[in-house]
Design an enzyme around this catalytic site. Sequence first.
Site, short mmCIF file in Angstrom:
data_model
loop_
_atom_site.label_atom_id
_atom_site.label_comp_id
_atom_site.label_asym_id
_atom_site.label_seq_id
_atom_site.Cartn_x
_atom_site.Cartn_y
_atom_site.Cartn_z
N GLU A 96 -10.85 54.37 -23.74
CA GLU A 96 -11.18 53.28 -24.65
C GLU A 96 -10.45 53.46 -25.97
O GLU A 96 -10.25 54.58 -26.44
CB GLU A 96 -12.69 53.23 -24.84
N CYS A 403 -18.67 55.28 -33.38
CA CYS A 403 -18.36 56.70 -33.19
C CYS A 403 -19.24 57.32 -32.12
O CYS A 403 -20.46 57.19 -32.18
CB CYS A 403 -18.61 57.49 -34.47
N1 SAH Z 1 -13.25 65.44 -30.45
C1 SAH Z 1 -12.94 65.03 -31.78
C2 SAH Z 1 -12.72 63.54 -31.95
C3 SAH Z 1 -13.67 62.60 -31.25
S1 SAH Z 1 -15.31 62.43 -31.88
C4 SAH Z 1 -14.04 65.53 -32.72
O1 SAH Z 1 -15.02 66.09 -32.26
O2 SAH Z 1 -13.88 65.40 -33.91
C5 SAH Z 1 -15.14 61.57 -33.41
C6 SAH Z 1 -16.34 61.73 -34.33
O3 SAH Z 1 -17.47 61.03 -33.82
C7 SAH Z 1 -16.77 63.17 -34.50
O4 SAH Z 1 -16.94 63.48 -35.85
C8 SAH Z 1 -18.13 63.22 -33.80
O5 SAH Z 1 -18.95 64.20 -34.36
C9 SAH Z 1 -18.63 61.81 -34.02
N2 SAH Z 1 -19.68 61.42 -33.08
C10 SAH Z 1 -19.80 61.77 -31.79
N3 SAH Z 1 -20.89 61.22 -31.24
C11 SAH Z 1 -21.50 60.49 -32.20
C12 SAH Z 1 -22.65 59.65 -32.23
N4 SAH Z 1 -23.40 59.46 -31.16
N5 SAH Z 1 -22.96 59.05 -33.40
C13 SAH Z 1 -22.17 59.21 -34.49
N6 SAH Z 1 -21.06 59.96 -34.50
C14 SAH Z 1 -20.73 60.60 -33.38
#
Ligand code: SAH
Length: 428
Positions: A96, A403
């Site tokens: 996505e 996110c």
């Molecule tokens: N793997 C990388 C990039 C993808 S996640 C990383 O971990 O940074 C991108 C961001 O989304 C990260 O900061 C993660 O902590 C956040 N994230 C993941 N799940 C989420 C959720 N359910 N609600 C809000 N942010 C979330």
Amino acid sequence: MSKALTSSLLGMDLGEFSVLVSEAGEPAYRAKQIMEAVYRHRVESVAEIATLPQPFRERLEHSGVTLGAARIEKKFVSVDGTVRYLITFADGQSVETVWMPEGDGGEAGDGSEAGETAERLADIPGPGTSGAKAKAEEREPIAALKRCATQNQIRSQDRHSQDRTSSGRSTICISSQVGCAVDCQFCLTALLGVKRNLTAGEIVGQVCAVLKDQRVSPPEDRINLVFMGMGEPFLNYENFVKASRLLVEGVGIAERRMTVSTAGIVPRIYDFGGESIRPKLAISLNASNDALRTRLMPLNKKWNLDMLIAAAREFPLRTREWITFEYVLLGGVNDAPENAREVAELLRGMRCKVNLIALNPGPGIDFTTPSAERVTVFQNILRGAGTPAFVRRPRGRDIYAACGQLKRTVEVATSPEPQMQSISRVQQ
Ligand code: SAH
């Protein structure tokens, strides 16, 4: 033509095009023509490369060279303008990719590059920067940015009189892997596990497909790019680095407008500091002490907070560059004032800012979203300690584009999610 090169053009760099061209006995300048066609004009087939002589195009096709363009399989449009794309590759796997247009206020004040980072940071005296100095430094670029945004709008209207959003600070959020292996307990992508890495061509292909669909073109249109979709970019390091270079040198995305987010693959943070072309660095912190972080992000057992913070402190920042820390707030878990004080302590003196993200909920995620008041208290403690902190507004929640919510659409679409039908328009 060698076997190794009889594959897709998307993902190859100028050096590889040069080999292809010389093996075909064509003049060297054709490599640049292919580079332009693939990345700047974003053609979708070899036949479309109008600058190449017809016989050469045919020879390429006969020897099995394809463009390798990514295909948009589905498109969901949120009430806030966010668009979530399901993009499918040659082997049927999909990821996505999210488009966040400017102008709906969703990015405002979130402290991301896509918002008005420079403007906001200039108002907050950060460690190592005097507020007044930052302000003076930043005033001019911001004015220029605003001027340019207006010009873009005018130009946009000229080029496409209708059916087009302006793009003063639109952001594309791209994926780096099919699924993810990191297993963060609050993230929907984690539930998929990791299926495979994306190739450099597949990473760049997401951007090309979205630019084409949105009818925008960098550098004229200012496009921000974040590696914050599905997957952990630093666990697909080589392809991520190559894709970043192609995005800058080929597609025309400005290097300073790209950000990569890592869950904290510490050895790769050190490697990344040495790259000549690199996006800005964001680190998903998400917890204020080791016990909590290990519970939320099991990778903390391997690379704990001491190691992570040491890598961040040693990271070679460029002029006016800040490290971003992301912190997902989980109600009653990591969102107490004490957690905020611990975070401030961890980051003390570092040239960094914190993006606070209230949990975006989803099926199978066992946490709750904290209240707005609790988020504000957390933010104020950080700010009071001298650490710039911004609250990210959720975007495209109704279409599962926020996110951590990215997950194979087929699975999401079949899950009981009434908003999917009623609020979003499903296109194609
Ligand atoms: N793997 C990388 C990039 C993808 S996640 C990383 O971990 O940074 C991108 C961001 O989304 C990260 O900061 C993660 O902590 C956040 N994230 C993941 N799940 C989420 C959720 N359910 N609600 C809000 N942010 C979330």
